[in-house]
Write a protein that holds these residues in place. Structure first.
Motif, PDB file in Angstrom:
ATOM      1  N   LEU A 244       0.820  -1.213   0.000  1.00 26.78           N
ATOM      2  CA  LEU A 244       0.000   0.000   0.000  1.00 26.78           C
ATOM      3  C   LEU A 244       0.854   1.264   0.000  1.00 26.78           C
ATOM      4  CD1 LEU A 244      -2.754  -1.159   2.519  1.00 26.78           C
ATOM      5  CD2 LEU A 244      -2.967  -0.955   0.040  1.00 26.78           C
ATOM      6  N   LEU A 245       1.978   1.228   0.694  1.00 30.36           N
ATOM      7  CA  LEU A 245       2.868   2.384   0.716  1.00 30.36           C
ATOM      8  C   LEU A 245       3.535   2.613  -0.646  1.00 30.36           C
ATOM      9  CD1 LEU A 245       4.553   1.827   4.185  1.00 30.36           C
ATOM     10  CD2 LEU A 245       3.237   3.860   3.532  1.00 30.36           C
ATOM     11  N   THR A 246       3.859   1.529  -1.320  1.00 31.79           N
ATOM     12  CA  THR A 246       4.598   1.621  -2.577  1.00 31.79           C
ATOM     13  C   THR A 246       3.689   1.862  -3.772  1.00 31.79           C
ATOM     14  OG1 THR A 246       6.228   0.090  -1.659  1.00 31.79           O
ATOM     15  CG2 THR A 246       6.312   0.467  -4.032  1.00 31.79           C
ATOM     16  N   HIS A 247       2.517   1.255  -3.751  1.00 31.44           N
ATOM     17  CA  HIS A 247       1.697   1.222  -4.960  1.00 31.44           C
ATOM     18  C   HIS A 247       0.413   2.048  -4.882  1.00 31.44           C
ATOM     19  CE1 HIS A 247       4.554  -1.793  -5.917  1.00 31.44           C
ATOM     20  NE2 HIS A 247       4.002  -2.757  -5.220  1.00 31.44           N
ATOM     21  N   THR A 248       0.199   2.776  -3.785  1.00 31.96           N
ATOM     22  CA  THR A 248      -0.978   3.645  -3.677  1.00 31.96           C
ATOM     23  C   THR A 248      -0.550   4.989  -3.104  1.00 31.96           C
ATOM     24  OG1 THR A 248      -1.690   3.225  -1.373  1.00 31.96           O
ATOM     25  CG2 THR A 248      -2.273   1.560  -3.012  1.00 31.96           C
ATOM     26  N   GLU A 254      -4.592   6.362   6.672  1.00 33.56           N
ATOM     27  CA  GLU A 254      -5.532   5.476   5.971  1.00 33.56           C
ATOM     28  C   GLU A 254      -4.994   4.057   5.880  1.00 33.56           C
ATOM     29  OE1 GLU A 254      -7.843   8.408   2.846  1.00 33.56           O
ATOM     30  OE2 GLU A 254      -5.755   7.877   2.437  1.00 33.56           O
ATOM     31  N   ILE A 255      -3.707   3.932   5.613  1.00 30.74           N
ATOM     32  CA  ILE A 255      -3.105   2.604   5.520  1.00 30.74           C
ATOM     33  C   ILE A 255      -3.120   1.913   6.876  1.00 30.74           C
ATOM     34  CG2 ILE A 255      -0.945   1.355   5.088  1.00 30.74           C
ATOM     35  CD1 ILE A 255      -0.337   3.458   2.929  1.00 30.74           C
ATOM     36  N   GLY A 256      -2.732   2.652   7.906  1.00 29.59           N
ATOM     37  CA  GLY A 256      -2.743   2.078   9.251  1.00 29.59           C
ATOM     38  C   GLY A 256      -4.129   1.618   9.655  1.00 29.59           C
ATOM     39  N   TYR A 257      -5.126   2.433   9.364  1.00 24.85           N
ATOM     40  CA  TYR A 257      -6.504   2.078   9.707  1.00 24.85           C
ATOM     41  C   TYR A 257      -6.957   0.853   8.919  1.00 24.85           C
ATOM     42  CZ  TYR A 257     -11.480   2.548  10.723  1.00 24.85           C
ATOM     43  OH  TYR A 257     -12.768   2.303  11.129  1.00 24.85           O
ATOM     44  N   ASP A 258      -6.597   0.791   7.632  1.00 25.72           N
ATOM     45  CA  ASP A 258      -6.955  -0.356   6.795  1.00 25.72           C
ATOM     46  C   ASP A 258      -6.359  -1.647   7.347  1.00 25.72           C
ATOM     47  OD1 ASP A 258      -8.084  -1.478   4.255  1.00 25.72           O
ATOM     48  OD2 ASP A 258      -5.974  -1.940   3.887  1.00 25.72           O
ATOM     49  N   PRO A 264      -2.602   6.105  14.274  1.00 25.41           N
ATOM     50  CA  PRO A 264      -1.471   6.161  13.346  1.00 25.41           C
ATOM     51  C   PRO A 264      -0.126   5.919  14.031  1.00 25.41           C
ATOM     52  CG  PRO A 264      -2.981   7.979  12.936  1.00 25.41           C
ATOM     53  CD  PRO A 264      -3.445   7.308  14.196  1.00 25.41           C
ATOM     54  N   THR A 265       0.001   6.400  15.263  1.00 23.25           N
ATOM     55  CA  THR A 265       1.286   6.223  15.968  1.00 23.25           C
ATOM     56  C   THR A 265       1.591   4.747  16.206  1.00 23.25           C
ATOM     57  OG1 THR A 265       0.110   6.563  18.070  1.00 23.25           O
ATOM     58  CG2 THR A 265       1.244   8.469  17.102  1.00 23.25           C
ATOM     59  N   ASN A 266       0.554   3.941  16.449  1.00 33.62           N
ATOM     60  CA  ASN A 266       0.772   2.502  16.656  1.00 33.62           C
ATOM     61  C   ASN A 266       1.280   1.841  15.382  1.00 33.62           C
ATOM     62  OD1 ASN A 266      -0.110   2.742  19.289  1.00 33.62           O
ATOM     63  ND2 ASN A 266      -2.216   2.153  18.799  1.00 33.62           N
TER      64      ASN A 266
END
Length: 289
Positions: A244-248, A254-258, A264-266
């Motif tokens: 998700l970090l590389t391709h979106t 949003e990524i952390g929640y997904d 986000p800190t966790n």
């Protein structure tokens, strides 16, 4: 980058969900799709007939020297490097085509061609003309009318192709994992993890769903894969995070929640623990390669 990893569905309108296409034609027609990481909802059998192909499969570069077959399971994130000069054919098929019975579905779910726990299968076919003969027979049958024999013939030919490929894979250095309870538990754990890694990250949670102890699960994965269940869980979460970090262009939040992190800190702490980089640093490094 995309807002999400592209999901590629099987081509609509075919009488059966199986087809063979030219690799070169596919690159020419769908360059914008297949050269960026995408996730296909069907199985791929690449027959690289000449040249050297380079693919990226879940951050793993795979080089295939023709004549060879490459088997890629559904839902893996992949991309073709069009700078590599190669050609050949690509056989695509779906669960709906092959897995109409429970026995066939189980075969796809367990074959070493699509479920190798340790490697991505590449099979040299220079010494196995029968594989090429059956592949060509599938291609010839696909040109015929969809009569009462068509499906069964295609299904049987594909099944024979997979069985022969398994035999050849074992001849070419496949590391066999002994069948038994340890392998059964590992496969069950893998399947549960694929379905629940975003919401369930504890070894105890998976062991409970499998009705075994954490110790028994640890023994199983350690013997089959040389890894603890916790390591395998973390690797699966991190793989999706990197995808998700590389391709979106989804935000870190949003990524952390997904991925099931409410704060986000966790997610940032978790990511840094496993890569020694923050998600932002990882994304920046990927963009500037």
């Amino acid at each position: 980058m995309q807002s999400a990893i592209t999901q590629v569905k099987f081509k609509a309108g075919l009488p059966l969900e199986i087809e063979i296409i030219s690799i070169a034609d596919t690159v020419a027609k769908h360059r914008d799709t297949i050269t960026i990481p995408h996730r296909a909802e069907f199985y791929h059998i690449f027959w690289v007939q000449k040249g050297i192909a380079e693919y990226l499969i879940d951050f793993e570069p795979v080089k295939v020297k023709g004549p060879s077959f490459l088997f890629v399971n559904k839902d893996r994130v992949q991309a073709i490097d069009t700078r590599s000069r190669h050609d050949g054919k690509l056989l695509l098929f779906t669960d709906n085509f092959f897995g109409k019975t429970a026995e066939d579905a189980m075969y796809l779910h367990s074959t070493i061609l699509f479920n190798d726990l340790l490697d991505i299968p590449v099979i040299s076919v220079a010494s196995s003309p029968s594989l090429q003969v059956i592949f060509n027979a599938i291609e010839a049958e696909l040109t015929k009318d969809n009569d009462v024999y068509h499906y069964q013939l295609l299904h049987n030919l594909l099944h024979n192709l997979l069985l022969l490929a398994e035999r050849e894979r074992r001849k070419q250095g496949f590391k066999e994992i002994a069948k038994g309870p340890d392998l059964d538990y590992t496969i069950l754990f893998r399947d549960l993890l694929a379905a629940h890694f975003k919401t369930l990250k504890s070894v105890s949670g998976y062991a409970s769903r499998m009705n075994i102890s954490e110790k028994r699960l640890t023994n199983a994965t350690s013997k089959t894969m040389g890894k603890s269940p916790k390591t395998i869980i973390d690797e699966r979460v991190m793989l999706e995070a990197k995808r998700l970090l590389t391709h979106t262009h989804l935000s870190i939040k949003e990524i952390g929640y997904d991925l099931g992190f409410e704060e986000p800190t966790n997610f940032i702490k978790y990511f840094r623990k496993h890569t020694e980089k923050t998600p932002i640093e990882f994304r920046a490094a990927c963009l500037h390669r």
